[in-house]
Design an enzyme around this catalytic site. Structure first.
Site, PDB file in Angstrom:
ATOM      1  N   CYS A 103      32.553  18.288 -55.469  1.00  0.00           N
ATOM      2  CA  CYS A 103      33.642  18.804 -56.671  1.00  0.00           C
ATOM      3  C   CYS A 103      34.309  17.274 -57.162  1.00  0.00           C
ATOM      4  O   CYS A 103      35.146  16.939 -56.382  1.00  0.00           O
ATOM      5  CB  CYS A 103      34.513  19.717 -56.059  1.00  0.00           C
ATOM      6  SG  CYS A 103      35.939  20.063 -57.269  1.00  0.00           S
ATOM      7  N   CYS A 217      30.995  17.011 -63.517  1.00  0.00           N
ATOM      8  CA  CYS A 217      31.687  18.173 -62.792  1.00  0.00           C
ATOM      9  C   CYS A 217      30.328  18.954 -62.109  1.00  0.00           C
ATOM     10  O   CYS A 217      29.227  18.846 -62.777  1.00  0.00           O
ATOM     11  CB  CYS A 217      32.269  19.411 -63.585  1.00  0.00           C
ATOM     12  SG  CYS A 217      32.581  20.912 -62.776  1.00  0.00           S
TER      13      CYS A 217
HETATM   14  N1  DGL Z   1      32.947  21.951 -59.343  1.00  0.00           N
HETATM   15  C1  DGL Z   1      34.025  21.549 -59.722  1.00  0.00           C
HETATM   16  C2  DGL Z   1      34.202  19.779 -59.926  1.00  0.00           C
HETATM   17  O1  DGL Z   1      33.045  19.140 -59.957  1.00  0.00           O
HETATM   18  C3  DGL Z   1      35.025  21.958 -60.746  1.00  0.00           C
HETATM   19  C4  DGL Z   1      35.312  23.405 -60.663  1.00  0.00           C
HETATM   20  C5  DGL Z   1      36.555  24.088 -60.980  1.00  0.00           C
HETATM   21  O2  DGL Z   1      37.173  23.732 -61.949  1.00  0.00           O
HETATM   22  O3  DGL Z   1      37.081  24.714 -60.069  1.00  0.00           O
HETATM   23  O4  DGL Z   1      35.115  19.318 -60.764  1.00  0.00           O
END
Ligand code: DGL
Length: 294
Positions: A103, A217
């Protein structure tokens, strides 16, 4: 806090009420030494897909913090603190081969708040601005990420360096995270809302000139096909999870004779809402799920 087994291979479509408290020895049972992957939702599955190609023999314990979804619109200090607590809880129950913050928002939050676990075997997924500048032929780059990532100190500093050599448009697209969750839950999403969303951040003329897009993301590679139609000139799509999967695969020393068959397990931190994340996890080969109701 107990971890409860809530689902099994045949019941991933529903969330039974008769939760049996999981004996934590089940997770600790030798030879189960998983790679722990953490995200707020289905984003980290894009890293799982990369990793399974490089190290199919590895077991994965996925922590899906759906109680705190989405991370990208929350204060980053709170996200950093939350994730550290979650990982502490999980890592007292397992002996991971590696821990991956799949993430970008969390990785950047940990960096901004000096909470990066500088121990061996910890990996962070972050948007690689420097590599994008090197890869771009015309110096026109879009950085797609969450508001938390875009507003961070770490990315502001990287952007300040990058703009001396390229034009970079940071696009804080939290809504793309939700669209990605819906897509993986097999719920209809309209490509029109994607283009409206991008157009609200970037004038069409500039969008059409972009030659490099950073998928900042982990949720966004799930929408790659739709995004490619919006950036028709983009020849380079940078997904940092690929490089991180390579680093993990080359760093873990896998002794197949002691590992046993690979297992895929997911821990959710709340009961599912409308997004029904189990559907996506089942499609990615997760056949056991537990809840850590935090
Ligand atoms: N998957 C997360 C990232 O790479 C973000 C997801 C979220 O906003 O919860 O930033």
């Amino acid at each position: 806090m107990p971890i409860q087994r809530v689902l099994c291979a045949t019941a991933l479509a529903s969330w039974p009420n008769d939760n049996a408290v999981l004996d934590s020895r089940q997770l600790l049972d030798s030879p189960y030494r998983p790679v722990v992957v953490l995200d707020s939702g289905v984003g980290g599955l894009t890293l799982v897909r990369q990793l399974e190609q490089l190290a199919p023999e590895v077991s994965i314990l996925y922590v899906a913090d759906n109680a705190w979804f989405p991370y990208g619109s929350k204060p980053v200090a709170a996200v950093a603190c939350r994730v550290q607590q979650l990982l502490d809880q999980v890592c007292t129950r397992v002996d991971p081969l590696a821990v991956v913050i799949a993430c970008n928002t969390t990785s950047i939050a940990l960096i901004d708040h000096g909470r990066v676990p500088f121990t061996k075997g910890h990996f962070l997924v972050t948007p690689p601005l420097k590599e994008a500048v090197q890869a771009s032929a015309n110096g026109k780059i879009a950085l797609l990420a969450t508001p938390g990532t875009i507003k961070s100190k770490h990315i502001s500093t990287a952007l300040a360096k990058a703009i001396t050599r390229a034009q970079v448009w940071p696009i804080a697209a939290q809504r793309l995270v939700e669209l990605s969750e819906y897509k993986l839950a097999a719920q209809a999403t309209s490509p029109a809302c994607l283009s409206e969303l991008i157009d609200s951040h970037l004038p069409t003329a500039q969008r059409l000139e972009i030659d490099t897009v950073i998928l900042g993301c982990t949720h966004f590679p799930h929408l790659l096909g739709d995004l490619q139609t919006l950036f028709p000139s983009a020849a380079t799509w940078i997904d940092p999870a690929k490089e991180v999967a390579l680093q993990i695969a080359s760093s873990i020393k896998i002794n197949l004779s002691t590992l046993g068959p690979p297992a895929r397990t997911v821990i959710f931190t709340s009961l599912p809402g409308t997004r029904n994340p189990q559907h996506a996890f089942l499609n990615y080969g997760f056949h056991a799920a537990y809840s850590l109701l935090a």
